[in-house]
Motif scaffolding. Sequence first.
Motif, PDB file in Angstrom:
ATOM      1  N   LYS A  78      -7.003 -16.095   2.410  1.00  0.00           N
ATOM      2  CA  LYS A  78      -8.056 -15.182   2.833  1.00  0.00           C
ATOM      3  C   LYS A  78      -8.556 -15.528   4.231  1.00  0.00           C
ATOM      4  N   LYS A  79      -8.592 -16.833   4.531  1.00  0.00           N
ATOM      5  CA  LYS A  79      -9.097 -17.286   5.822  1.00  0.00           C
ATOM      6  C   LYS A  79      -7.959 -17.845   6.662  1.00  0.00           C
ATOM      7  N   THR A  80      -7.866 -17.362   7.902  1.00  0.00           N
ATOM      8  CA  THR A  80      -6.869 -17.888   8.825  1.00  0.00           C
ATOM      9  C   THR A  80      -7.546 -18.188  10.151  1.00  0.00           C
ATOM     10  N   ARG A  81      -6.865 -18.967  10.986  1.00  0.00           N
ATOM     11  CA  ARG A  81      -7.387 -19.241  12.329  1.00  0.00           C
ATOM     12  C   ARG A  81      -6.226 -19.592  13.247  1.00  0.00           C
ATOM     13  N   CYS A 179      -3.315 -20.889   7.859  1.00  0.00           N
ATOM     14  CA  CYS A 179      -4.373 -20.933   6.850  1.00  0.00           C
ATOM     15  C   CYS A 179      -5.477 -21.841   7.387  1.00  0.00           C
ATOM     16  N   ALA A 180      -6.708 -21.415   7.222  1.00  0.00           N
ATOM     17  CA  ALA A 180      -7.839 -22.085   7.882  1.00  0.00           C
ATOM     18  C   ALA A 180      -8.360 -23.274   7.084  1.00  0.00           C
ATOM     19  N   TYR A 181      -7.499 -24.243   6.849  1.00  0.00           N
ATOM     20  CA  TYR A 181      -7.910 -25.459   6.150  1.00  0.00           C
ATOM     21  C   TYR A 181      -7.415 -26.667   6.933  1.00  0.00           C
ATOM     22  N   SER A 182      -8.302 -27.595   7.205  1.00  0.00           N
ATOM     23  CA  SER A 182      -7.934 -28.803   7.938  1.00  0.00           C
ATOM     24  C   SER A 182      -7.251 -29.790   7.002  1.00  0.00           C
ATOM     25  N   GLY A 197     -12.351 -27.188  -0.811  1.00  0.00           N
ATOM     26  CA  GLY A 197     -12.644 -25.805  -0.472  1.00  0.00           C
ATOM     27  C   GLY A 197     -12.482 -25.503   1.001  1.00  0.00           C
ATOM     28  N   SER A 198     -12.567 -26.543   1.842  1.00  0.00           N
ATOM     29  CA  SER A 198     -12.423 -26.365   3.289  1.00  0.00           C
ATOM     30  C   SER A 198     -11.335 -27.258   3.880  1.00  0.00           C
ATOM     31  N   ASN A 199     -11.061 -28.376   3.218  1.00  0.00           N
ATOM     32  CA  ASN A 199     -10.125 -29.363   3.748  1.00  0.00           C
ATOM     33  C   ASN A 199      -9.109 -29.778   2.691  1.00  0.00           C
ATOM     34  N   ILE A 200      -8.035 -30.395   3.179  1.00  0.00           N
ATOM     35  CA  ILE A 200      -7.035 -31.027   2.328  1.00  0.00           C
ATOM     36  C   ILE A 200      -6.959 -32.475   2.771  1.00  0.00           C
ATOM     37  N   THR A 201      -7.192 -33.408   1.849  1.00  0.00           N
ATOM     38  CA  THR A 201      -7.194 -34.829   2.191  1.00  0.00           C
ATOM     39  C   THR A 201      -6.111 -35.547   1.394  1.00  0.00           C
ATOM     40  N   VAL A 202      -5.322 -36.347   2.089  1.00  0.00           N
ATOM     41  CA  VAL A 202      -4.252 -37.128   1.468  1.00  0.00           C
ATOM     42  C   VAL A 202      -4.478 -38.592   1.827  1.00  0.00           C
ATOM     43  N   LEU A 224      -3.591 -27.040  -1.160  1.00  0.00           N
ATOM     44  CA  LEU A 224      -3.830 -25.751  -0.512  1.00  0.00           C
ATOM     45  C   LEU A 224      -4.122 -24.688  -1.561  1.00  0.00           C
ATOM     46  N   ALA A 225      -3.387 -24.731  -2.680  1.00  0.00           N
ATOM     47  CA  ALA A 225      -3.607 -23.757  -3.755  1.00  0.00           C
ATOM     48  C   ALA A 225      -5.017 -23.886  -4.329  1.00  0.00           C
ATOM     49  N   HIS A 226      -5.514 -25.100  -4.482  1.00  0.00           N
ATOM     50  CA  HIS A 226      -6.892 -25.283  -4.945  1.00  0.00           C
ATOM     51  C   HIS A 226      -7.865 -24.526  -4.036  1.00  0.00           C
ATOM     52  N   ASN A 227      -7.640 -24.636  -2.727  1.00  0.00           N
ATOM     53  CA  ASN A 227      -8.543 -23.983  -1.777  1.00  0.00           C
ATOM     54  C   ASN A 227      -8.379 -22.465  -1.779  1.00  0.00           C
ATOM     55  N   THR A 228      -7.136 -21.998  -1.710  1.00  0.00           N
ATOM     56  CA  THR A 228      -6.929 -20.555  -1.595  1.00  0.00           C
ATOM     57  C   THR A 228      -7.320 -19.804  -2.865  1.00  0.00           C
ATOM     58  N   MET A 229      -7.228 -20.472  -4.014  1.00  0.00           N
ATOM     59  CA  MET A 229      -7.552 -19.823  -5.278  1.00  0.00           C
ATOM     60  C   MET A 229      -9.010 -20.025  -5.700  1.00  0.00           C
ATOM     61  N   GLY A 230      -9.791 -20.684  -4.858  1.00  0.00           N
ATOM     62  CA  GLY A 230     -11.204 -20.881  -5.178  1.00  0.00           C
ATOM     63  C   GLY A 230     -11.429 -21.772  -6.388  1.00  0.00           C
ATOM     64  N   HIS A 231     -10.536 -22.715  -6.600  1.00  0.00           N
ATOM     65  CA  HIS A 231     -10.622 -23.550  -7.803  1.00  0.00           C
ATOM     66  C   HIS A 231     -11.846 -24.454  -7.834  1.00  0.00           C
ATOM     67  N   ILE A 232     -12.292 -24.928  -6.689  1.00  0.00           N
ATOM     68  CA  ILE A 232     -13.412 -25.871  -6.678  1.00  0.00           C
ATOM     69  C   ILE A 232     -14.644 -25.216  -7.290  1.00  0.00           C
ATOM     70  N   ARG A 233     -14.921 -24.014  -6.858  1.00  0.00           N
ATOM     71  CA  ARG A 233     -16.081 -23.280  -7.394  1.00  0.00           C
ATOM     72  C   ARG A 233     -15.897 -23.005  -8.883  1.00  0.00           C
ATOM     73  N   LYS A 234     -14.696 -22.601  -9.273  1.00  0.00           N
ATOM     74  CA  LYS A 234     -14.431 -22.274 -10.679  1.00  0.00           C
ATOM     75  C   LYS A 234     -14.546 -23.512 -11.575  1.00  0.00           C
ATOM     76  N   ILE A 235     -14.022 -24.646 -11.094  1.00  0.00           N
ATOM     77  CA  ILE A 235     -14.081 -25.883 -11.882  1.00  0.00           C
ATOM     78  C   ILE A 235     -15.522 -26.317 -12.104  1.00  0.00           C
ATOM     79  N   ILE A 236     -16.314 -26.296 -11.032  1.00  0.00           N
ATOM     80  CA  ILE A 236     -17.716 -26.696 -11.156  1.00  0.00           C
ATOM     81  C   ILE A 236     -18.452 -25.758 -12.114  1.00  0.00           C
TER      82      ILE A 236
END
Length: 340
Positions: A78-81, A179-182, A197-202, A224-236
């Motif tokens: 949904k978000k790109t940059r 895709c707009a995720y750091s 939701g905004s970043n991917i950390t490894v 990336l799938a967690h972020n694009t599918m809005g999983h963080i909000r859904k899990i909480i």
Amino acid sequence: MDINQTFKIAKYSGSVFALLTLSACASLATRLPEISASALNTEQVRQENIVFKDITQYTSRLHKVAAPILTANTELCKKTRPVIGVQTHTVKNYTKSLRKAAQRELGATKIPQISYIAPNSPAVRVGLKRGDILLSPKGKPVARFDKAVTEPDQDGPQTFAYRRNDMDYFATVTPIQNCAYSVRLSSSPAINAYADGSNITVTTGMMDFVNSDSELALIVGHELAHNTMGHIRKIIGNLILSGLSTKYTRPFESEADYIGMYYMARAGYNIENVEDVWRRLARINTKSVARAKTHPTYSNRYLGLAATRAEIKQKRRNNEDILPNFLEPRSDTTLSTAGS
């Protein structure tokens, strides 16, 4: 006796007990070799250099693997940059114990500076170098390219400013949409990766654990799938509504595995046998082989990825679009045949 006086006596008694305990602590039975301050400082610097060499290599590999995934799946984000293939850092990107060394060895400061430039990227073509500082249209240092241009959503060439050795320059470049995720590296021995939701950390532990770029791509695709599918909000939300029952979080992990493999396939990575990461993890964390908590069991995840690979290969044989089987049409995306 009032409660305050009782508290004071208890506090005093505790202090006396602590002093008696310390006085009774055991002492060494040998005379250890003396280590000079200069030798200690020399070894500390040597070890810090080893750490930063590893961090530099990890960072380069992580961004090299992640970049195609973030580019190939813009139609599903949904978000790109716009990006030009650079990453910046500040001294705060490093743990407190390493910040002085980061200043000394990497030139890190409180101001965002370019720390990584992707090979064959737009940044290379305009001559950017490590240590350059991207500037906003108002001349302020910024951490990302999209903050350095007036119209980040505009297609085609973009003009931006940067600073090098206290001199300001202008350059014109045609950015790439991502895709707009750091994507970030965390200095931790834990074998882990996570999305917020905004970043991917490894973690560096995960970087050591994966056997190939394809396995690392699977990890990045999952987050990336967690972020694009809005999983963080859904899990909480599910945790709150279910009284913290973790069984309502597990399906999102399976979905991230499923979509993440599509993301890496669309980016051109080899999907053969990448599910082996779960068999190797089973040797380290045996509890997760048959017991599910916040995440599905390792055996479940292994088989789920194997089935996803079979599904993708069947779509390739049928010349179908390499897209996950969404239950409902996704109006926020433009369907693409990337990776077919």
